[in-house]
Structures are given as structure tokens and as C-alpha cells.
Design an enzyme around this catalytic site. Structure first.
Site, mmCIF file in Angstrom:
data_model
loop_
_atom_site.group_PDB
_atom_site.id
_atom_site.type_symbol
_atom_site.label_atom_id
_atom_site.label_comp_id
_atom_site.label_asym_id
_atom_site.label_seq_id
_atom_site.Cartn_x
_atom_site.Cartn_y
_atom_site.Cartn_z
ATOM 1 N N ARG A 145 10.653 -0.829 11.436
ATOM 2 C CA ARG A 145 9.497 -0.588 12.307
ATOM 3 C C ARG A 145 9.434 -1.636 13.407
ATOM 4 N NH1 ARG A 145 4.336 0.315 8.530
ATOM 5 N NH2 ARG A 145 3.427 -1.204 9.953
ATOM 6 N N LYS A 182 0.836 -1.214 0.000
ATOM 7 C CA LYS A 182 0.000 0.000 0.000
ATOM 8 C C LYS A 182 0.868 1.261 0.000
ATOM 9 C CE LYS A 182 -2.109 -1.210 3.882
ATOM 10 N NZ LYS A 182 -1.477 -2.514 4.152
ATOM 11 N N ARG A 213 -10.624 -0.311 8.273
ATOM 12 C CA ARG A 213 -10.224 -1.705 8.483
ATOM 13 C C ARG A 213 -11.297 -2.507 9.182
ATOM 14 N NH1 ARG A 213 -3.842 -2.310 8.724
ATOM 15 N NH2 ARG A 213 -3.382 -0.172 8.144
HETATM 16 P P1 AP5 Z 1 4.786 -1.454 1.915
HETATM 17 O O1 AP5 Z 1 4.486 -0.654 0.715
HETATM 18 O O2 AP5 Z 1 5.453 -0.789 3.066
HETATM 19 O O3 AP5 Z 1 3.464 -2.219 2.405
HETATM 20 P P2 AP5 Z 1 2.173 -1.702 3.171
HETATM 21 O O4 AP5 Z 1 1.010 -2.405 2.573
HETATM 22 O O5 AP5 Z 1 2.134 -0.209 3.208
HETATM 23 O O6 AP5 Z 1 2.476 -2.332 4.582
HETATM 24 P P3 AP5 Z 1 2.248 -1.868 6.066
HETATM 25 O O7 AP5 Z 1 2.965 -2.882 6.896
HETATM 26 O O8 AP5 Z 1 2.610 -0.435 6.271
HETATM 27 O O9 AP5 Z 1 0.748 -2.084 6.277
HETATM 28 P P4 AP5 Z 1 0.053 -2.320 7.596
HETATM 29 O O10 AP5 Z 1 -1.337 -2.300 7.148
HETATM 30 O O11 AP5 Z 1 0.482 -3.512 8.366
HETATM 31 O O12 AP5 Z 1 0.606 -1.125 8.488
HETATM 32 P P5 AP5 Z 1 0.001 0.289 8.866
HETATM 33 O O13 AP5 Z 1 1.128 1.212 8.991
HETATM 34 O O14 AP5 Z 1 -1.111 0.649 7.992
HETATM 35 O O15 AP5 Z 1 5.641 -2.717 1.439
HETATM 36 C C1 AP5 Z 1 6.134 -3.662 2.362
HETATM 37 C C2 AP5 Z 1 7.531 -4.142 1.934
HETATM 38 O O16 AP5 Z 1 7.445 -4.853 0.707
HETATM 39 C C3 AP5 Z 1 8.526 -2.988 1.672
HETATM 40 O O17 AP5 Z 1 9.787 -3.374 2.123
HETATM 41 C C4 AP5 Z 1 8.509 -2.807 0.149
HETATM 42 O O18 AP5 Z 1 9.744 -2.323 -0.335
HETATM 43 C C5 AP5 Z 1 8.228 -4.227 -0.329
HETATM 44 N N1 AP5 Z 1 7.422 -4.228 -1.550
HETATM 45 C C6 AP5 Z 1 6.357 -3.433 -1.856
HETATM 46 N N2 AP5 Z 1 5.868 -3.729 -3.062
HETATM 47 C C7 AP5 Z 1 6.626 -4.762 -3.540
HETATM 48 C C8 AP5 Z 1 6.604 -5.533 -4.761
HETATM 49 N N3 AP5 Z 1 5.691 -5.313 -5.737
HETATM 50 N N4 AP5 Z 1 7.514 -6.531 -4.903
HETATM 51 C C9 AP5 Z 1 8.432 -6.783 -3.915
HETATM 52 N N5 AP5 Z 1 8.517 -6.077 -2.763
HETATM 53 C C10 AP5 Z 1 7.618 -5.087 -2.569
HETATM 54 O O19 AP5 Z 1 -0.587 -0.055 10.314
HETATM 55 C C11 AP5 Z 1 0.248 -0.331 11.397
HETATM 56 C C12 AP5 Z 1 -0.579 -0.532 12.645
HETATM 57 O O20 AP5 Z 1 -1.327 0.655 12.936
HETATM 58 C C13 AP5 Z 1 -1.654 -1.625 12.575
HETATM 59 O O21 AP5 Z 1 -1.120 -2.885 12.898
HETATM 60 C C14 AP5 Z 1 -2.648 -1.119 13.619
HETATM 61 O O22 AP5 Z 1 -2.200 -1.405 14.919
HETATM 62 C C15 AP5 Z 1 -2.621 0.365 13.416
HETATM 63 N N6 AP5 Z 1 -3.612 0.832 12.435
HETATM 64 C C16 AP5 Z 1 -3.370 1.311 11.184
HETATM 65 N N7 AP5 Z 1 -4.511 1.636 10.571
HETATM 66 C C17 AP5 Z 1 -5.510 1.379 11.455
HETATM 67 C C18 AP5 Z 1 -6.928 1.492 11.410
HETATM 68 N N8 AP5 Z 1 -7.569 1.946 10.326
HETATM 69 N N9 AP5 Z 1 -7.625 1.103 12.502
HETATM 70 C C19 AP5 Z 1 -7.017 0.636 13.605
HETATM 71 N N10 AP5 Z 1 -5.674 0.497 13.709
HETATM 72 C C20 AP5 Z 1 -4.941 0.855 12.649
#
Ligand code: AP5
Length: 210
Positions: A157, A18, A94
Site C-alpha cells: 500500500r 483489524k 475514528r
Molecule cells: P492488518 O490486519 O492489515 O492491520 P490493520 O489494523 O487492518 O491495519 P491498516 O493499516 O489497514 O489500518 P489503518 O487503520 O491504518 O488503515 P485503513 O485501511 O483503515 O495487519 C497489519 C500487518 O501486520 C499485516 O502485514 C499482517 O500480516 C500483520 N499482522 C496482523 N496481525 C498480526 C499478529 N497477530 N502478529 C504479527 N503480525 C500480524 O485506513 C487507511 C486510510 O484511510 C487512513 O489513513 C485514512 O486516511 C482513511 N480512512 C480509513 N477509515 C477512515 C475513517 N473512518 N475516517 C476517515 N478516514 C479514514
């Protein structure tokens, strides 16, 4: 077709890409990018009351309660840029209740992009992810290594361990259908298990048709 502000939700499991795709989308379409995870991490870092409440949930990889996250997202979307150019909401909603909360505020996406990546690939992506704290750029030790002059300052992270990723994945799987159900007819599922450029090309196809 009337060209108005574009309103997009991007969803998908942890590490489905994402954030990586949002960087490209924002560069091309100039949308306001609101990442729920980034907002929460900023609140944790700033030590605000909401950040203190969020931290224990984030540390476990659980969803932060609605009363912490909903207001943050609604407020972040209230900008001139979001109103004129449009917005890209990343990692929100979510749950069904989060979707209902923004609908009540009149915040309704035209399209929901859902990145689909198999679980075993996601875990490898999570543990190899690194971020440049100066630019916010996302890298991966194997798939997208940071340039030599950036590598030393990159950080990992705290929720990017295999154990926490497994819980984040479980949480994702137990909620994703409820979110999809709220946006019937607007879901665009994209195979995220391909190169960054191929995934982006499909996303552009969806956005250009809006
Ligand atoms: P990346 O692009 O960073 O992936 P992402 O989908 O953004 O992953 P996140 O881990 O940030 O998502 P998440 O939903 O767990 O975390 P969030 O911060 O939202 O890519 C990942 C890796 O893969 C990178 O190293 C990249 O280089 C590589 N990559 C990307 N594309 C690739 C490709 N095509 N091929 C190969 N490699 C590739 O949430 C964190 C925490 O916050 C949650 O756990 C929760 O506690 C809280 N939170 C967030 N949103 C909410 C909500 N709405 N409600 C309640 N709690 C929430």
C-alpha cells in the site's frame, strides 16, 4: 439471551491487525464486513468524485473528511446480509463526529473490539505488510509470508511507509479516546501483540458472549 444480528465495531491503531482478524471473524460468523479503508481505496481506484477528494488525505495518512466517508459507510451497511446476519465495521468510527453520525442513523454496535499493540511493533507491521490483489488476503514479509506462488503478485500500500505510518499513528492516538468515550460499557480491549490465533480466540470469546 436473544440471538439477533451481531453488530460489531473493530478499532485499533494502523496495522493493529483489524483486517487480519476481520477475515477470520467473517469466515466464522458470516457477518457483513465493511472496511472504511477498503471503501475509500476502492473509490480512489475507481476515480469517483469522492475518491478524488479522499486521495490527498489518505496519501498523507490523515483522516478523510466526514462528508466523504460517512455516507459511504452508511450506504455499505444497508444490505440484507447486514440486517439479517449482522455487521462488522472496521476502521469506523475514528472520531466523535463519525460516531455521532452513525448513531443518528440508528447504527449502534453491541460491542467495540479495540486491538491494543505497542507503537514500535506497529511500524514494523506496517512496512512489512503485503497484499494479494487477487484474493485481498493480507500477509507480512516476516510474520506471515505469502506462499511462493502468490509472493510475486503481492503489492504494498502506498501509505505503508514508515513516515506515513508515523502520521497515521499520531492521528489514531489523538482520536481514539473520543471514540472510546462514545461507547462506554461496550469496549472490549484485546492485547493484539500476540499470535493471530491467540488474538482471534479472545475475539471469539467476546462475540460468543454477545
Ligand atoms: P492488518 O490486519 O492489515 O492491520 P490493520 O489494523 O487492518 O491495519 P491498516 O493499516 O489497514 O489500518 P489503518 O487503520 O491504518 O488503515 P485503513 O485501511 O483503515 O495487519 C497489519 C500487518 O501486520 C499485516 O502485514 C499482517 O500480516 C500483520 N499482522 C496482523 N496481525 C498480526 C499478529 N497477530 N502478529 C504479527 N503480525 C500480524 O485506513 C487507511 C486510510 O484511510 C487512513 O489513513 C485514512 O486516511 C482513511 N480512512 C480509513 N477509515 C477512515 C475513517 N473512518 N475516517 C476517515 N478516514 C479514514
Amino acid at each position: 439471551v436473544a440471538a439477533g444480528p451481531k453488530k460489531i465495531v473493530i478499532a485499533g491503531a494502523p496495522a493493529s491487525g483489524k483486517g487480519t482478524q476481520c477475515e477470520l471473524i467473517v469466515d466464522k460468523y458470516g457477518l457483513e464486513h465493511i472496511s472504511a479503508g477498503d471503501l475509500l481505496r476502492a473509490a480512489v481506484a475507481a476515480g469517483t468524485d469522492l475518491g478524488v477528494r479522499a486521495k490527498e488525505f489518505m496519501d498523507r495518512g490523515d483522516l478523510v473528511p466526514d462528508e466523504v466517508v460517512v455516507g459511504m459507510v452508511v450506504e455499505a451497511l444497508d444490505t440484507d446480509k447486514a440486517k439479517s446476519a449482522g455487521w462488522l465495521l472496521d476502521g469506523y468510527p475514528r472520531s466523535a463526529s463519525q460516531a455521532d453520525a452513525i448513531t443518528k442513523e440508528g447504527i449502534i454496535p453491541d460491542s467495540v473490539i479495540l486491538l491494543d499493540v505497542p507503537d514500535d511493533i506497529l511500524v514494523e507491521r506496517v512496512v512489512g505488510r503485503r497484499m494479494d490483489p487477487e484474493t485481498g488476503k493480507i500477509y507480512h514479509l516476516k510474520f506471515n509470508p505469502p506462499p511462493a506462488d502468490v509472493a510475486a503478485r503481492c503489492t504494498q500500500r502506498s501509505d505503508d511507509t514508515e513516515e506515513k505510518a508515523m502520521n497515521r499513528l499520531k492521528v489514531h492516538h489523538s482520536n481514539v479516546e473520543a471514540v472510546v468515550g462514545k461507547y462506554e460499557g461496550k469496549i472490549n480491549e484485546i492485547d493484539g501483540n500476540r499470535s493471530k490465533a491467540d488474538v482471534f480466540a479472545d475475539i471469539c470469546g467476546v462475540i460468543d458472549e454477545m
